[in-house]
Design a protein around this motif. Structure first.
Motif, mmCIF file in Angstrom:
data_model
loop_
_atom_site.group_PDB
_atom_site.id
_atom_site.type_symbol
_atom_site.label_atom_id
_atom_site.label_comp_id
_atom_site.label_asym_id
_atom_site.label_seq_id
_atom_site.Cartn_x
_atom_site.Cartn_y
_atom_site.Cartn_z
ATOM 1 N N GLY A 192 0.769 -1.322 -0.108
ATOM 2 C CA GLY A 192 0.017 -0.021 0.049
ATOM 3 C C GLY A 192 0.722 1.286 0.285
ATOM 4 O O GLY A 192 0.374 2.206 -0.538
ATOM 5 N N GLU A 193 1.983 1.090 0.471
ATOM 6 C CA GLU A 193 2.722 2.413 0.348
ATOM 7 C C GLU A 193 3.264 2.735 -1.068
ATOM 8 O O GLU A 193 3.698 1.773 -1.771
ATOM 9 N N GLU A 194 3.059 3.721 -1.412
ATOM 10 C CA GLU A 194 3.252 4.372 -2.821
ATOM 11 C C GLU A 194 4.106 3.540 -3.778
ATOM 12 O O GLU A 194 4.208 3.143 -4.684
HETATM 13 C C1 LIG Z 1 2.723 1.274 5.283
HETATM 14 C C2 LIG Z 1 1.790 1.952 4.386
HETATM 15 C C3 LIG Z 1 0.653 1.429 3.910
HETATM 16 C C4 LIG Z 1 -0.305 2.218 3.003
HETATM 17 N N1 LIG Z 1 -1.221 1.708 2.680
HETATM 18 C C5 LIG Z 1 -2.152 2.296 1.673
HETATM 19 C C6 LIG Z 1 -3.350 1.659 1.354
HETATM 20 O O1 LIG Z 1 -3.517 0.429 1.549
HETATM 21 N N2 LIG Z 1 -4.094 2.306 0.263
HETATM 22 C C7 LIG Z 1 -3.895 3.746 0.064
HETATM 23 O O2 LIG Z 1 -4.970 4.244 -0.668
HETATM 24 N N3 LIG Z 1 -2.805 4.296 0.624
HETATM 25 C C8 LIG Z 1 -1.944 3.673 1.553
HETATM 26 N N4 LIG Z 1 -0.792 4.133 1.833
HETATM 27 C C9 LIG Z 1 -0.641 5.749 1.379
HETATM 28 C C10 LIG Z 1 0.223 5.484 0.112
HETATM 29 O O3 LIG Z 1 1.457 5.742 0.468
HETATM 30 C C11 LIG Z 1 -0.121 6.967 -0.657
HETATM 31 O O4 LIG Z 1 -0.090 7.943 0.247
HETATM 32 C C12 LIG Z 1 -1.427 6.882 -1.199
HETATM 33 O O5 LIG Z 1 -1.906 5.928 -1.777
HETATM 34 C C13 LIG Z 1 -1.669 8.240 -2.136
HETATM 35 O O6 LIG Z 1 -3.044 8.321 -2.483
HETATM 36 P P1 LIG Z 1 -3.917 9.653 -2.246
HETATM 37 O O7 LIG Z 1 -2.993 10.694 -2.368
HETATM 38 O O8 LIG Z 1 -5.015 9.518 -3.101
HETATM 39 O O9 LIG Z 1 -4.475 9.473 -0.526
HETATM 40 C C14 LIG Z 1 0.173 3.625 2.761
HETATM 41 C C15 LIG Z 1 1.404 4.091 3.214
HETATM 42 C C16 LIG Z 1 2.063 3.556 3.924
HETATM 43 C C17 LIG Z 1 3.379 4.150 4.596
#
Ligand SMILES: Cc1cc2nc3c(=O)[nH]c(=O)nc-3n(C[C@H](O)[C@H](O)[C@H](O)COP(=O)(O)O)c2cc1C
Ligand code: SF4
Lengths: 425, 154
Positions: A174-176
């Motif tokens: 999930g981390e970008e």
């Molecule tokens: C460990 C970790 C797990 C993440 N899991 C998700 C996830 O499952 N779904 C998600 O949308 N963003 C998740 N993020 C955030 C993403 O890194 C990213 O910020 C996001 O997908 C960007 O989309 P947005 O700007 O539309 O929110 C996670 C970040 C970290 C550090």
């Protein structure tokens, strides 16, 4: 109260079919965007709407898109990736949007891809979401058939292919940038930044990664305008939010409400308050990697800015409620066990620190803790703080721990003095 | 040895990417889908097919929770041990199943019918406790429901 994201969602749990979405005026916006607006117009509208990323970090979607070069000749290949990995413990909002409203997401992805001039887009889907996978694959096939995807969409000259990619289970997906590595078939280890994905992302090409809920908002912004979108929220941050509540409440679930709705209102009015026999003690506002909010603080508005003075954050907006019959040490131990297990192992503070934290919490919960253990836990909240690790995983893991150590200090001490968990007989 | 059908499926998937090595995880999933788990031999075969080192393929295989590098039973039971399921009581569910099948987390029944594993939050928190058996999700679990559920998997 307007509820653009969920107004067409059916109570019986079934998905909105293409014909019903079209009948309701969905996809009309695609005609408008592809034929009457330039990519820059789309980006400016979404920027003005102040749509903040619903994946947890709250970064402006329009601003993120504007980092992609407008020079299509210099960079002909670029990608949009929808982050549908939803693995944050306590989070179950994107599932609803995919299982029951797939065409809204697809429409959002068409508009976003057009804005960044991408001709290929992926939905990076969590392996466990089997129903989402079936629904999305079917909806994508329908969208191709109806001419909303593929070559020369609606005669506009714009081409887009959309793929579903299912993962194999790891929080780091999930981390970008971990996600981008996973999509390339590698271990989901985060990448060094800069360069940011907007410069060098998937397969080394400019890439935008956005959350499912973020993208699902996009068609409504283009349909009704930035001003309308901003007016939906109670605060300056645009739009509504899909809030959730789980734990010992009468009516756990999801509700679309104006961004900035107070936490207490969500728990009391929508989740129906606590189940009989349970008292509300605290809650995590938006998944496992957010700091506790205590019962006395719950009049706080649930938006990105308002939770910061309470040293917490909105995260995913899905509230996990801690009741008086659940041990807070066991609660935090459960979270840290998850974080320790899901560390990708790349950097030392996280790889070594999180398992240490987990073991100490376990020994306290089992009645073998010492007061000096609390110092070690506190030390880790600094050692794994932002800036000390390669990605946001370890800092996220420290959020419930650092606030828990303060708010539940007496409970920790009781475990240590009484040499057993007071919640277990 | 990979079967012709497996090779075909993997190479077909590889066409979606700019280079075939990106299909590494897809290849592991395709082979596991047919054989239940990934043997050392399958790791080498996939590596050879996609021109990767066996270490690379094994590195990927061991990273992901849903790629099995040990033999599993015909059916895999995944009990959610996420925070919402903890609050709502996954532990009694786990104890009940473990007792009934005579296995703990990480073990397989001697007739190879079931493997029992924990899984992190299934994103079904408003219907906790939840679990999956193979690809099927079950939620709002009670002990009464479980007997009936397990019978479906022979
Ligand atoms: C460990 C970790 C797990 C993440 N899991 C998700 C996830 O499952 N779904 C998600 O949308 N963003 C998740 N993020 C955030 C993403 O890194 C990213 O910020 C996001 O997908 C960007 O989309 P947005 O700007 O539309 O929110 C996670 C970040 C970290 C550090
Ligand atoms: S903080 Fe943890 S998850 Fe992030 S790179 Fe370091 S070891 Fe990996």
């Amino acid at each position: 109260m307007e509820k653009p994201l969920t107004k067409h969602i059916m109570q019986d749990g079934s998905q909105l079919e293409l014909k019903n979405y079209v009948q309701a005026g969905g996809y009309l916006v695609i005609h408008k965007v592809l034929k009457k607006m330039s990519p820059a117009d789309v980006i400016n509208e979404v920027k003005a709407a102040n749509l903040l990323g619903r994946g947890g970090a709250g970064f402006s979607a329009g601003v993120k898109w504007s980092f992609i070069t407008a020079d299509k000749e210099a960079e002909p290949i670029r990608y949009l990736v929808c982050n549908a990995d939803e693995m944050e413990p306590g989070t179950f909002k994107d599932r609803l949007l995919m299982e029951q409203h797939p065409h809204q997401l697809i429409a959002g992805m068409i508009i976003t891809s057009y804005a960044i001039q991408a001709n290929k887009a992926y939905i990076f889907l969590r392996w466990a979401y089997k129903k989402s996978e079936t629904v999305l694959r079917k909806a994508i096939a329908q969208a191709y058939e109806a001419g909303y995807l593929g070559k020369n969409i609606l005669g506009s000259g714009y081409d887009l292919d959309l793929y579903v990619h299912t993962s194999a289970g790891r929080y780091m997906c999930g981390e970008e940038t971990g996600l981008l590595n996973a999509l390339e078939g590698k271990r989901a280890i985060p990448r060094d930044k800069p360069p940011f994905p907007a410069i060098s992302g998937l397969f080394g090409k400019p890439t935008v990664v956005n959350n499912v809920e973020t993208l699902s908002n996009v068609p409504h912004i283009l349909e009704n305008g930035a001003g309308w979108f901003k007016s939906l929220s109670l605060t300056g941050e645009g739009g509504t939010k899909l809030y959730g509540v789980s734990g010992r409440v009468k009516n756990p679930g999801l509700w679309e409400l104006p961004l900035g709705t107070p936490m207490r209102e969500i728990i009391e009015n929508y989740a129906g308050g606590m189940t009989n026999g349970y008292k509300l003690r605290a809650a995590l506002p938006g998944g496992a990697s957010t700091d506790f909010i205590m019962e006395s603080q719950m009049d706080v508005a649930m938006d990105f800015a308002s939770l910061v003075p309470l040293k917490s954050r909105l995260g995913t907006g899905t509230i996990i409620v801690l009741d008086d019959k659940t041990c807070p040490v066991a609660f935090i131990h459960n979270l840290e066990k998850f974080f320790a297990l899901e560390s990708c192992g790349w950097c030392t503070p996280c790889r070594e620190g999180l398992p240490w934290v987990e073991k100490i919490l376990k020994s306290i919960e089992e009645g073998n803790g010492k007061e000096s253990d609390l110092e070690i836990l506190k030390f880790h909240t600094h050692y794994c703080a932002p800036g000390h690790t390669f990605c946001a995983h370890a800092p996220g893991a420290m959020e419930p721990l650092q606030s828990g150590l303060i708010y539940f200090h007496d409970d920790f001490i009781r475990h240590i003095n009484e040499k057993h968990c007071p919640w277990r007989s | 040895m990979l079967t012709e059908k497996e090779k075909y499926e993997i190479l077909d998937e590889a066409k979606l990417y700019p280079y075939p090595s990106a299909a590494c995880l897809d290849a592991l999933k395709i082979v596991q889908h047919r054989r239940g788990w990934i043997t050392d031999e399958s790791v080498s075969d996939i590596a050879a097919l996609l021109s990767l080192s066996t270490e690379h393929v094994d590195g990927v295989a061991t990273f992901y929770s849903r790629i099995y590098r040990h033999e599993v039973g015909r059916h895999v039971i995944l009990i959610c041990d996420g925070i919402s399921c903890m609050i709502m009581g996954y532990e009694p569910v786990y104890e009940y199943i473990a007792e009934k099948l005579g296995i703990r987390f990480g073990e397989t029944t001697s007739d190879k019918r079931f493997t029992l594993l924990p899984v992190s939050c299934l994103g079904d928190c408003d219907h906790a406790p939840s679990m999956m058996i193979n690809n099927d999700l079950y939620n709002d679990l009670t002990l009464e429901k479980i007997d009936h559920l397990l019978e479906k998997y022979v």
